[in-house]
Design an enzyme around this catalytic site. Structure first.
Site, PDB file in Angstrom:
ATOM      1  N   TYR A  91       0.832  -1.213   0.000  1.00  0.00           N
ATOM      2  CA  TYR A  91       0.000   0.000   0.000  1.00  0.00           C
ATOM      3  C   TYR A  91       0.869   1.268   0.000  1.00  0.00           C
ATOM      4  CZ  TYR A  91      -3.337  -3.574   1.206  1.00  0.00           C
ATOM      5  OH  TYR A  91      -4.097  -4.723   1.188  1.00  0.00           O
ATOM      6  N   ASP A 150      -1.063 -11.795   8.638  1.00  0.00           N
ATOM      7  CA  ASP A 150      -0.230 -12.901   8.159  1.00  0.00           C
ATOM      8  C   ASP A 150       1.257 -12.681   8.394  1.00  0.00           C
ATOM      9  OD1 ASP A 150      -1.306 -15.307   7.099  1.00  0.00           O
ATOM     10  OD2 ASP A 150      -2.326 -14.174   5.547  1.00  0.00           O
ATOM     11  N   HIS A 369       4.828  -6.214  -5.169  1.00  0.00           N
ATOM     12  CA  HIS A 369       3.489  -6.661  -5.540  1.00  0.00           C
ATOM     13  C   HIS A 369       2.446  -5.639  -5.157  1.00  0.00           C
ATOM     14  CE1 HIS A 369       2.468  -8.299  -1.458  1.00  0.00           C
ATOM     15  NE2 HIS A 369       3.745  -8.532  -1.427  1.00  0.00           N
ATOM     16  N   TYR A 450     -11.348  -1.841  -0.222  1.00  0.00           N
ATOM     17  CA  TYR A 450     -11.339  -1.510   1.203  1.00  0.00           C
ATOM     18  C   TYR A 450     -10.053  -0.798   1.611  1.00  0.00           C
ATOM     19  CZ  TYR A 450      -8.042  -4.813   3.502  1.00  0.00           C
ATOM     20  OH  TYR A 450      -6.921  -5.461   3.969  1.00  0.00           O
ATOM     21  N   ARG A 451      -9.059  -0.756   0.702  1.00  0.00           N
ATOM     22  CA  ARG A 451      -7.739  -0.248   1.070  1.00  0.00           C
ATOM     23  C   ARG A 451      -6.945  -0.177  -0.227  1.00  0.00           C
ATOM     24  NH1 ARG A 451      -4.530  -4.007   5.425  1.00  0.00           N
ATOM     25  NH2 ARG A 451      -2.741  -2.670   5.821  1.00  0.00           N
TER      26      ARG A 451
HETATM   27  C1  LIG Z   1       3.048 -10.809   2.361  1.00  0.00           C
HETATM   28  C2  LIG Z   1       2.120  -9.829   3.008  1.00  0.00           C
HETATM   29  C3  LIG Z   1       1.065 -10.302   3.801  1.00  0.00           C
HETATM   30  C4  LIG Z   1       0.192  -9.397   4.421  1.00  0.00           C
HETATM   31  N1  LIG Z   1      -0.821  -9.889   5.192  1.00  0.00           N
HETATM   32  C5  LIG Z   1      -1.689  -9.034   5.774  1.00  0.00           C
HETATM   33  C6  LIG Z   1      -2.762  -9.519   6.564  1.00  0.00           C
HETATM   34  O1  LIG Z   1      -2.927 -10.720   6.766  1.00  0.00           O
HETATM   35  N2  LIG Z   1      -3.617  -8.610   7.112  1.00  0.00           N
HETATM   36  C7  LIG Z   1      -3.440  -7.265   6.937  1.00  0.00           C
HETATM   37  O2  LIG Z   1      -4.230  -6.489   7.480  1.00  0.00           O
HETATM   38  N3  LIG Z   1      -2.426  -6.783   6.209  1.00  0.00           N
HETATM   39  C8  LIG Z   1      -1.544  -7.624   5.615  1.00  0.00           C
HETATM   40  N4  LIG Z   1      -0.515  -7.114   4.864  1.00  0.00           N
HETATM   41  C9  LIG Z   1      -0.401  -5.647   4.669  1.00  0.00           C
HETATM   42  C10 LIG Z   1       0.535  -4.928   5.680  1.00  0.00           C
HETATM   43  O3  LIG Z   1       1.823  -5.481   5.632  1.00  0.00           O
HETATM   44  C11 LIG Z   1       0.043  -4.982   7.111  1.00  0.00           C
HETATM   45  O4  LIG Z   1      -1.267  -4.476   7.209  1.00  0.00           O
HETATM   46  C12 LIG Z   1       0.939  -4.193   8.077  1.00  0.00           C
HETATM   47  O5  LIG Z   1       0.586  -4.523   9.394  1.00  0.00           O
HETATM   48  C13 LIG Z   1       0.846  -2.679   7.896  1.00  0.00           C
HETATM   49  O6  LIG Z   1       1.993  -2.083   8.411  1.00  0.00           O
HETATM   50  P1  LIG Z   1       2.039  -1.356   9.828  1.00  0.00           P
HETATM   51  O7  LIG Z   1       1.196  -2.161  10.754  1.00  0.00           O
HETATM   52  O8  LIG Z   1       3.480  -1.147  10.161  1.00  0.00           O
HETATM   53  O9  LIG Z   1       1.264  -0.023   9.548  1.00  0.00           O
HETATM   54  P2  LIG Z   1       1.875   1.471   9.322  1.00  0.00           P
HETATM   55  O10 LIG Z   1       2.654   1.477   8.068  1.00  0.00           O
HETATM   56  O11 LIG Z   1       2.517   1.853  10.578  1.00  0.00           O
HETATM   57  O12 LIG Z   1       0.524   2.241   9.197  1.00  0.00           O
HETATM   58  C14 LIG Z   1      -0.340   2.125   8.103  1.00  0.00           C
HETATM   59  C15 LIG Z   1      -0.999   3.478   7.836  1.00  0.00           C
HETATM   60  O13 LIG Z   1      -1.840   3.811   8.927  1.00  0.00           O
HETATM   61  C16 LIG Z   1      -1.722   5.197   9.238  1.00  0.00           C
HETATM   62  N5  LIG Z   1      -1.191   5.309  10.607  1.00  0.00           N
HETATM   63  C17 LIG Z   1      -0.301   4.469  11.175  1.00  0.00           C
HETATM   64  N6  LIG Z   1      -0.092   4.798  12.452  1.00  0.00           N
HETATM   65  C18 LIG Z   1      -0.866   5.862  12.704  1.00  0.00           C
HETATM   66  C19 LIG Z   1      -1.117   6.628  13.873  1.00  0.00           C
HETATM   67  N7  LIG Z   1      -0.517   6.351  15.029  1.00  0.00           N
HETATM   68  N8  LIG Z   1      -1.991   7.653  13.781  1.00  0.00           N
HETATM   69  C20 LIG Z   1      -2.622   7.935  12.619  1.00  0.00           C
HETATM   70  N9  LIG Z   1      -2.427   7.233  11.485  1.00  0.00           N
HETATM   71  C21 LIG Z   1      -1.566   6.202  11.522  1.00  0.00           C
HETATM   72  C22 LIG Z   1      -0.812   5.810   8.198  1.00  0.00           C
HETATM   73  O14 LIG Z   1      -1.587   6.344   7.152  1.00  0.00           O
HETATM   74  C23 LIG Z   1      -0.019   4.622   7.694  1.00  0.00           C
HETATM   75  O15 LIG Z   1       0.377   4.758   6.356  1.00  0.00           O
HETATM   76  C24 LIG Z   1       0.380  -7.993   4.242  1.00  0.00           C
HETATM   77  C25 LIG Z   1       1.445  -7.531   3.448  1.00  0.00           C
HETATM   78  C26 LIG Z   1       2.309  -8.436   2.848  1.00  0.00           C
HETATM   79  C27 LIG Z   1       3.448  -7.884   2.043  1.00  0.00           C
END
Ligand SMILES: Cc1cc2nc3c(=O)[nH]c(=O)nc-3n(C[C@H](O)[C@H](O)[C@H](O)COP(=O)(O)OP(=O)(O)OC[C@H]3O[C@@H](n4cnc5c(N)ncnc54)[C@H](O)[C@@H]3O)c2cc1C
Length: 504
Positions: A91, A150, A369, A450-451
């Site tokens: 994303y 995941d 991807h 959704y995203r």
């Molecule tokens: C192989 C693979 C598998 C995956 N599987 C899943 C899965 O099973 N389920 C799933 O949900 N996702 C999945 N993902 C997507 C993603 O990797 C995850 O959702 C991951 O947890 C998001 O990164 P983060 O938690 O560090 O979020 P961040 O990058 O920290 O945050 C995401 C966004 O939320 C907002 N944000 C973050 N923190 C704050 C804050 N404190 N206040 C206000 N806004 C904020 C920002 O806009 C930011 O860009 C997958 C990705 C890959 C590559």
């Protein structure tokens, strides 16, 4: 000093902002060198693109420091972009929507502040990873399970604010939130729900408080920076049963999906099953895209006799469909040492990185991807219709359809993935171009995402068009009221401050 300047900000204005951030946070908490910033690019964009790069990264470690960052941004009129861990890969990772934004990196705010064994909740800071929450619960001897995506390296708060999903009964992460603390765009500090009452003990116990419930305003939005969040946890069950329904024929999807809906609506299956093709679900050594068989993982939890009964009901309903085979693995809730397979781990909250390894196979470290994820109703006929549409849209671009359908009782998130080599610009561009066509092609049939990735935030928001985009107009009215200088994550989810709306 910095090469990527935000629109309308001169190099000397940016330098002054960096000086202010440094004075407030200390030099170690402000990064501006090209080398330091490299880590914060979108890891899945073509390596030569610089549309979504940052000018600086600030690393506050207290709520007061976050407030100060926001005040400086208002004074200096520089846009911010927030992340917890910045692992939002596919994303955009940690990268900002507006080039030259200052990243607010919350990785240092990584404490689990409270765990209630009795009420089954935790209060976490925004940098807490799923690994951290899991380890904290185990180290404290808590009989509580987190819900995890995941892959485990992301932040609980970031994932949840993006409507991320896990696979236990608490897997709709946004639905397991109870109480937030938020720094508003003017630097003010807000607590939601019962947290609005200084002496209340119910901040993490009762969601709604008194009056409008505003938590949703801070999810997938740019109205605040969340500095604390309450999450409900799953009490450790006596027994955990990891189950798989496998079949080969596409014609089986429709009756299986209908049977699953009935099992979810009546509460037999309470977790969030994953129905997949081509991602190795239910296999020891899965290879992405290599397999045309279907597999659905789901799980049962509870006292042993209840799980036995639920399993009998689920097995009977699923194996009544010709071609479906059901497998299962039993675990004691208080002894998860034997859980080693990825599918079994995610359904009981043990974080890992196995799926990441699998997803990096196509082009090694250069694998990129794009995930494309429309929402449909949870009926067999709708799910089949969406699969056929997506297959045909992907097919036009020569991209194989790889499916990971996250099932809820009434809806389905159709996650699909296309792979490319991030050192090959033509290949990366063609995956991106296909994505844009998928967005509009699916919207023409009434399916919204959704995203999405940074590049498509406007395009996806554009499809939510009821009454001349009344929802977007509403969001931007709130944006202008809360953030008149437009400093917090401009453009996120297609919500622009007044001063930048022409950028849409
Ligand atoms: C192989 C693979 C598998 C995956 N599987 C899943 C899965 O099973 N389920 C799933 O949900 N996702 C999945 N993902 C997507 C993603 O990797 C995850 O959702 C991951 O947890 C998001 O990164 P983060 O938690 O560090 O979020 P961040 O990058 O920290 O945050 C995401 C966004 O939320 C907002 N944000 C973050 N923190 C704050 C804050 N404190 N206040 C206000 N806004 C904020 C920002 O806009 C930011 O860009 C997958 C990705 C890959 C590559």
């Amino acid at each position: 000093m910095t090469t990527a300047l935000p629109p309308g900000v001169s190099a000397s204005e940016m330098d002054r902002a960096v000086e202010d951030f440094t004075a407030a946070l200390g030099p170690a908490a402000v990064l501006t060198s090209e080398e330091d910033l490299r880590e914060f690019r979108d890891p899945y964009a073509y390596v030569g693109w610089d549309e979504f790069i940052a000018s600086a990264v600030v690393v506050p470690d207290t709520v007061e420091a976050v407030q100060e960052v926001v005040r400086i941004a208002n004074r200096r009129r520089v846009p911010l972009w927030t992340f917890g861990q910045g692992r939002n890969n596919t994303y955009g990772g940690p990268a900002p929507r507006v080039r030259g934004s200052v990243l607010v990196n919350l990785r240092q705010m990584n404490r689990v502040l409270e765990v209630s064994e009795e009420l089954a909740y935790a209060l976490v800071e925004p940098g807490v990873r799923f690994f951290d929450l899991h380890d904290h619960l185990r180290a404290g001897g808590h009989r509580l399970w987190p819900s995890i995506p995941d892959i485990g390296w992301g932040s609980v708060v970031g994932n949840t604010l993006e409507y991320g999903r896990g696979y236990t009964p608490y897997g709709d992460h946004a639905a397991a939130v109870c109480g937030m603390e938020v720094v508003l765009p003017n630097g003010d500090l807000l607590r939601t729900g019962m947290g609005a009452m200084t002496r209340s003990g119910c901040w993490q116990a009762y969601r709604w408080g008194y009056g409008p419930s505003v938590d949703g305003l801070f999810m997938q939005s740019n109205f605040g920076i969340v500095t604390k969040m309450g999450v409900w946890l799953m009490p450790q069950p006596e027994v955990y049963l990891s189950c798989f329904a496998k079949f080969e024929d596409d014609a089986t999807v429709e009756p299986l999906v209908d049977a699953l809906r009935r099992l979810m609506l009546d509460g037999t299956i309470r977790n969030y099953p994953l129905l997949a093709q081509g991602v190795g679900v239910g296999e020891q050594e899965g290879e992405v895209g290599a397999d045309n068989r279907w597999a659905m993982r789901f799980a049962l939890y509870g006292p042993e006799e209840v799980v036995h009964a639920q399993y009998r009901v689920a097995e009977a309903a699923l194996t009544a469909i010709p071609g479906v085979e059901v497998e299962k693995r039993w675990y004691a809730g208080d002894d998860l040492g034997a859980v080693t397979m990825h599918d079994d781990k995610v359904q009981c909250g043990i974080p890992g990185m196995e799926l990441m390894d699998r997803f990096m196979e196509p082009y090694g470290e250069h694998t990129g991807h794009l995930d494309f994820s429309p929402v449909s109703q949870h009926t067999g006929r709708e799910v089949v219709k969406v699969i056929e549409l997506m297959r045909s849209l992907y097919g036009r671009h020569g991209i194989p359809y790889i499916a990971g359908l996250i099932m809820s009782p009434r809806s389905v998130l159709h996650i699909s993935t296309s792979f490319y080599d991030t050192t090959d610009e033509a290949q990366t561009s063609s995956a991106y171009d296909a994505y844009a066509e998928l967005v509009t092609g699916m919207a023409a049939e009434g399916y919204g995402l959704y995203r999405t990735n940074l590049r498509y935030m406007d395009l996806v928001a554009e499809q939510y068009d009821f009454n001349d985009h009344a929802l977007r107009r509403f969001n931007e009215t709130i944006k202008d009221a809360l953030d008149p200088n437009g400093v917090l994550s401009p453009g996120k989810q297609g919500i622009w401050p007044r001063s930048m709306r022409q950028a849409r």
